[in-house]
Design an enzyme around this catalytic site. Structure first.
Site, PDB file in Angstrom:
ATOM      1  N   GLY A 133      -6.280 -23.641  -6.359  1.00 50.23           N
ATOM      2  CA  GLY A 133      -5.048 -23.986  -5.659  1.00 50.23           C
ATOM      3  C   GLY A 133      -5.027 -25.464  -5.327  1.00 50.23           C
ATOM      4  O   GLY A 133      -5.697 -26.274  -5.979  1.00 50.23           O
ATOM      5  N   SER A 134      -4.280 -25.798  -4.288  1.00 39.97           N
ATOM      6  CA  SER A 134      -4.089 -27.205  -3.944  1.00 39.97           C
ATOM      7  C   SER A 134      -5.353 -27.794  -3.322  1.00 39.97           C
ATOM      8  O   SER A 134      -6.201 -27.074  -2.783  1.00 39.97           O
ATOM      9  CB  SER A 134      -2.937 -27.323  -2.948  1.00 39.97           C
ATOM     10  OG  SER A 134      -3.251 -26.547  -1.803  1.00 39.97           O
TER      11      SER A 134
ATOM     12  N   GLY B 172      -8.225 -26.278  -0.792  1.00 35.60           N
ATOM     13  CA  GLY B 172      -9.643 -26.340  -1.157  1.00 35.60           C
ATOM     14  C   GLY B 172     -10.490 -27.055  -0.113  1.00 35.60           C
ATOM     15  O   GLY B 172     -11.634 -26.685   0.141  1.00 35.60           O
TER      16      GLY B 172
ATOM     17  N   GLU C 246     -11.303 -25.039  -7.759  1.00 36.32           N
ATOM     18  CA  GLU C 246     -10.484 -25.512  -8.889  1.00 36.32           C
ATOM     19  C   GLU C 246      -9.161 -25.972  -8.298  1.00 36.32           C
ATOM     20  O   GLU C 246      -8.270 -25.158  -8.060  1.00 36.32           O
ATOM     21  CB  GLU C 246     -10.242 -24.368  -9.884  1.00 36.32           C
ATOM     22  CG  GLU C 246     -11.493 -23.812 -10.524  1.00 36.32           C
ATOM     23  CD  GLU C 246     -12.057 -24.737 -11.609  1.00 36.32           C
ATOM     24  OE1 GLU C 246     -11.430 -25.764 -11.928  1.00 36.32           O
ATOM     25  OE2 GLU C 246     -13.134 -24.414 -12.124  1.00 36.32           O
TER      26      GLU C 246
ATOM     27  N   CYS D   2      -2.077 -27.170 -13.535  1.00 37.70           N
ATOM     28  CA  CYS D   2      -3.011 -28.127 -12.930  1.00 37.70           C
ATOM     29  C   CYS D   2      -3.318 -29.239 -13.924  1.00 37.70           C
ATOM     30  O   CYS D   2      -3.641 -30.361 -13.536  1.00 37.70           O
ATOM     31  CB  CYS D   2      -4.290 -27.417 -12.500  1.00 37.70           C
ATOM     32  SG  CYS D   2      -4.989 -26.411 -13.799  1.00 37.70           S
TER      33      CYS D   2
HETATM   34  P1  NAD Z   1      -1.918 -23.173  -2.803  1.00 37.89           P
HETATM   35  O1  NAD Z   1      -3.023 -24.064  -2.401  1.00 37.89           O
HETATM   36  O2  NAD Z   1      -0.668 -23.211  -2.004  1.00 37.89           O
HETATM   37  O3  NAD Z   1      -2.414 -21.650  -2.798  1.00 37.89           O
HETATM   38  C1  NAD Z   1      -3.480 -21.237  -3.614  1.00 37.89           C
HETATM   39  C2  NAD Z   1      -4.090 -19.970  -3.040  1.00 37.89           C
HETATM   40  O4  NAD Z   1      -4.787 -20.300  -1.841  1.00 37.89           O
HETATM   41  C3  NAD Z   1      -3.074 -18.888  -2.666  1.00 37.89           C
HETATM   42  O5  NAD Z   1      -3.586 -17.617  -3.013  1.00 37.89           O
HETATM   43  C4  NAD Z   1      -2.993 -19.030  -1.166  1.00 37.89           C
HETATM   44  O6  NAD Z   1      -2.573 -17.842  -0.541  1.00 37.89           O
HETATM   45  C5  NAD Z   1      -4.458 -19.339  -0.863  1.00 37.89           C
HETATM   46  N1  NAD Z   1      -4.734 -19.888   0.475  1.00 37.89           N
HETATM   47  C6  NAD Z   1      -4.090 -20.883   1.112  1.00 37.89           C
HETATM   48  N2  NAD Z   1      -4.629 -21.059   2.348  1.00 37.89           N
HETATM   49  C7  NAD Z   1      -5.632 -20.165   2.475  1.00 37.89           C
HETATM   50  C8  NAD Z   1      -6.559 -19.839   3.524  1.00 37.89           C
HETATM   51  N3  NAD Z   1      -6.548 -20.470   4.688  1.00 37.89           N
HETATM   52  N4  NAD Z   1      -7.453 -18.864   3.299  1.00 37.89           N
HETATM   53  C9  NAD Z   1      -7.488 -18.203   2.118  1.00 37.89           C
HETATM   54  N5  NAD Z   1      -6.621 -18.447   1.110  1.00 37.89           N
HETATM   55  C10 NAD Z   1      -5.710 -19.420   1.285  1.00 37.89           C
HETATM   56  O7  NAD Z   1      -1.607 -23.487  -4.353  1.00 37.89           O
HETATM   57  P2  NAD Z   1      -0.412 -22.969  -5.273  1.00 37.89           P
HETATM   58  O8  NAD Z   1       0.844 -23.658  -4.876  1.00 37.89           O
HETATM   59  O9  NAD Z   1      -0.424 -21.495  -5.359  1.00 37.89           O
HETATM   60  O10 NAD Z   1      -0.874 -23.517  -6.712  1.00 37.89           O
HETATM   61  C11 NAD Z   1      -0.656 -24.821  -7.148  1.00 37.89           C
HETATM   62  C12 NAD Z   1      -1.911 -25.667  -6.978  1.00 37.89           C
HETATM   63  O11 NAD Z   1      -3.023 -25.047  -7.629  1.00 37.89           O
HETATM   64  C13 NAD Z   1      -1.775 -27.034  -7.638  1.00 37.89           C
HETATM   65  O12 NAD Z   1      -2.353 -27.989  -6.793  1.00 37.89           O
HETATM   66  C14 NAD Z   1      -2.577 -26.879  -8.925  1.00 37.89           C
HETATM   67  O13 NAD Z   1      -3.056 -28.094  -9.452  1.00 37.89           O
HETATM   68  C15 NAD Z   1      -3.683 -25.988  -8.464  1.00 37.89           C
HETATM   69  N6  NAD Z   1      -4.318 -25.300  -9.602  1.00 37.89           N
HETATM   70  C16 NAD Z   1      -5.546 -25.725  -9.996  1.00 37.89           C
HETATM   71  C17 NAD Z   1      -6.151 -25.139 -11.096  1.00 37.89           C
HETATM   72  C18 NAD Z   1      -7.488 -25.620 -11.563  1.00 37.89           C
HETATM   73  O14 NAD Z   1      -8.130 -24.876 -12.289  1.00 37.89           O
HETATM   74  N7  NAD Z   1      -7.947 -26.789 -11.203  1.00 37.89           N
HETATM   75  C19 NAD Z   1      -5.519 -24.089 -11.772  1.00 37.89           C
HETATM   76  C20 NAD Z   1      -4.271 -23.665 -11.321  1.00 37.89           C
HETATM   77  C21 NAD Z   1      -3.678 -24.292 -10.223  1.00 37.89           C
END
Ligand code: NAD
Length: 504
Positions: free
Chosen positions: A239-240, A244, A261, A295
């Site tokens: 995720g973001s 992370g 990631e 990503c």
């Molecule tokens: P996001 O960070 O908003 O959410 C990602 C996940 O994290 C979701 O399941 C969310 O519910 C969870 N999350 C958030 N806060 C949390 C907490 N406190 N405890 C547990 N879980 C929590 O990201 P998004 O908008 O869903 O996805 C887009 C982002 O993901 C972009 O930044 C993209 O670059 C990244 N991404 C990275 C990769 C990689 O492999 N590097 C792959 C796909 C997406």
């Protein structure tokens, strides 16, 4: 179009907690799964309570004790069957992704194909979980290392790869002997339920329950519970960078491991000797594919000043030809963004770029139709603009000119993220410079292909604020196991290492 929902066993209301079977009873409210092409509701999902989370993790912990003792090739055989089950459902699952996250048909199915590929890879891996053996410095001693399963692995996934990112983790974790609890994005809950049900049916047929669990719940409740749960030795989170940073610090407090990631800000460098036909295609797919919501999306183009006058107009022309439309319509290349917030971020980034001195060459506006559509956009920019250092999850390409390759590499590396990077060149020397220790600082560095579209055979992940994790192929499986060094004495003496004598 929506008959795939029925075929995949989804109702208008769906349970959000699954420990093999669906957990009924109380729930923590519910959320709608929304079709981003018109913002209509596809179905609703009941959010998991903390009690249900407890139930799912307890079941995974119980199952782990038995699953870890099943020989790895037998686990691989079950994963092979899961790959086949995903194959049989590829068209429907891909279409569900198109409906739920707006991927065009080819990309929805391509994502499911990635899950099938990683299942195939994991089957082979199940016979190759090799440890090293070493020569002991002590006579009649044998020393080697072996890899043991870790336990329950928590998998947190982003909305934009709602099927494959789970599979990258779960298929490999499963052959390694771990059990998995999945917490998907609340923006793609139906894809998670459908995927879980397909793989769970295979586990059940083989007499297994609890190997895979699913909890769809709020970040503040079940999300936080997972981060703090000592029964979960590894949390793999995609995720973001904002997410992370939080996940990494909370899990580290309890000495848990994380596999992060996170966001990317990927650049393509185009040298004067590049094959521009390749470059135009690579840049266009990288920047516009998945409506800029990968990503690995190409967000910055660094073009040598000598060829900018030829390349940039060709890109503008290609951008104008990219057909925006419903993701399941024939010929569509650009679908919608995930939601209204994503459209607002796009508009904000465009406005910021202009305020910081950028010039819009094509696109720049939202599309006047229902749903969350925006125009793929190219903005002439300079590396000093703050907006170019951020990841905006939308199809915006910032174009910058440079004079020397070293200058281009420096600009490319001068951002907080370090996921993917590419160079287009026909010069062996330029390509090797880009790949050298003094070249790209990213986890992925390509020559004459774009930044997106990684194959599962390589380790996938990035440096710096991308989090440092590696998933998928190569030896990424080691993240899902614990290493143990074993020394065996088969002699009649007890020699000490380093020649120490200790006589009693
Ligand atoms: P996001 O960070 O908003 O959410 C990602 C996940 O994290 C979701 O399941 C969310 O519910 C969870 N999350 C958030 N806060 C949390 C907490 N406190 N405890 C547990 N879980 C929590 O990201 P998004 O908008 O869903 O996805 C887009 C982002 O993901 C972009 O930044 C993209 O670059 C990244 N991404 C990275 C990769 C990689 O492999 N590097 C792959 C796909 C997406």
């Amino acid at each position: 179009m929506r008959d795939v929902l029925t075929r995949l066993g989804l109702g208008t209301t769906n349970p959000g907690a699954w420990a093999g079977h669906a957990l009924s009873g109380a729930h923590d409210g519910s959320i709608d799964s929304v079709d981003p092409s018109d913002n209509s509701v596809l179905g609703s999902v009941q959010l998991a309570t903390l009690d249900q989370y407890e139930n799912v993790v307890s079941e995974a912990a119980r199952a782990f004790k038995e699953w870890r003792m099943l020989p790895a090739p037998h686990r691989g055989e079950i994963v092979r069957q899961m790959g086949d089950a995903l194959r049989a459902n590829k068209v429907d699952l891909g279409a569900l992704e198109s409906l739920e996250v707006g991927k065009i048909r080819a990309e929805g199915q391509g994502e499911v194909q990635e899950s099938i590929d990683i299942a195939d890879f994991s089957v082979g891996l199940s016979r190759q979980l090799y440890g090293l053996s070493m020569h002991s410095e002590r006579a009649r001693h044998r020393m080697y290392e072996q890899w043991h399963p870790l336990g329950v692995v928590g998998v947190i996934t982003a909305f934009n790869f709602p099927n494959a990112v789970w599979a990258w983790n779960a298929m490999i974790a499963a052959v390694c002997g771990d059990t998995v609890v999945w917490k998907p994005s609340l923006k793609a809950p139906l894809t998670a339920i459908a995927t879980h049900k397909i793989c769970q049916a295979v586990l059940e047929k083989n007499g297994w329950n609890g190997v895979f669990g699913l909890v769809i719940g709020r970040d503040a409740t079940v999300g936080e519970a997972m981060l703090r749960d000592p029964r979960i030795p590894l949390v793999s989170a995609t995720g973001s960078t904002r997410m992370g940073r939080h996940v990494g610090s909370v899990v580290a407090q309890r000495f848990g491991r994380t596999l992060l990631e996170l966001g990317g800000n990927n650049a393509i460098i185009v040298e004067p000797d590049a094959d521009l036909n390749l470059a135009v295609r690579g840049i266009t797919f990288g920047a516009v594919g998945t409506a800029g919501q990968r990503c690995t999306t190409t967000r910055r183009l660094l073009v040598n000043r000598r060829i900018a006058g030829e390349l940039v107009p060709r890109l503008v022309a290609a951008w104008k030809q990219c057909r925006i439309g419903h993701p399941l319509e024939e010929g569509t290349l650009v679908g919608p963004l995930i939601d209204a917030d994503a459209v607002a971020s796009f508009e904000h980034a465009v406005a910021e770029a202009v305020a910081q001195g950028g010039e819009i060459l094509v696109g720049g506006r939202r599309v006047q139709r229902p749903g969350n559509y925006v125009e793929p956009t190219i903005i002439r920019a300079n590396p000093g603009m703050a907006v170019c250092r951020e990841e905006t999850f939308a199809p915006i390409l910032y174009v910058m000119e440079y004079d020397t390759l070293q200058e281009a590499i420096d600009i490319q590396n001068d951002v907080p993220q370090g996921l993917s990077s590419s160079i287009f060149t026909d010069s062996f020397r330029s390509a090797e410079t880009f790949l050298s220790h003094a070249g790209s600082d990213c986890g992925i560095a390509n020559v004459n292909i774009g930044t997106s579209g990684a194959e599962i055979g390589g380790a996938f992940g990035g440096e710096k604020e991308t989090g440092g994790g590696r998933e998928s192929g190569s030896d990424s499986w080691k993240a899902y196991m614990r290493r143990q060094t074993n020394t065996l004495n088969w002699g009649t003496d007890l020699p000490m290492a380093q020649g120490i004598t200790f006589t009693v």
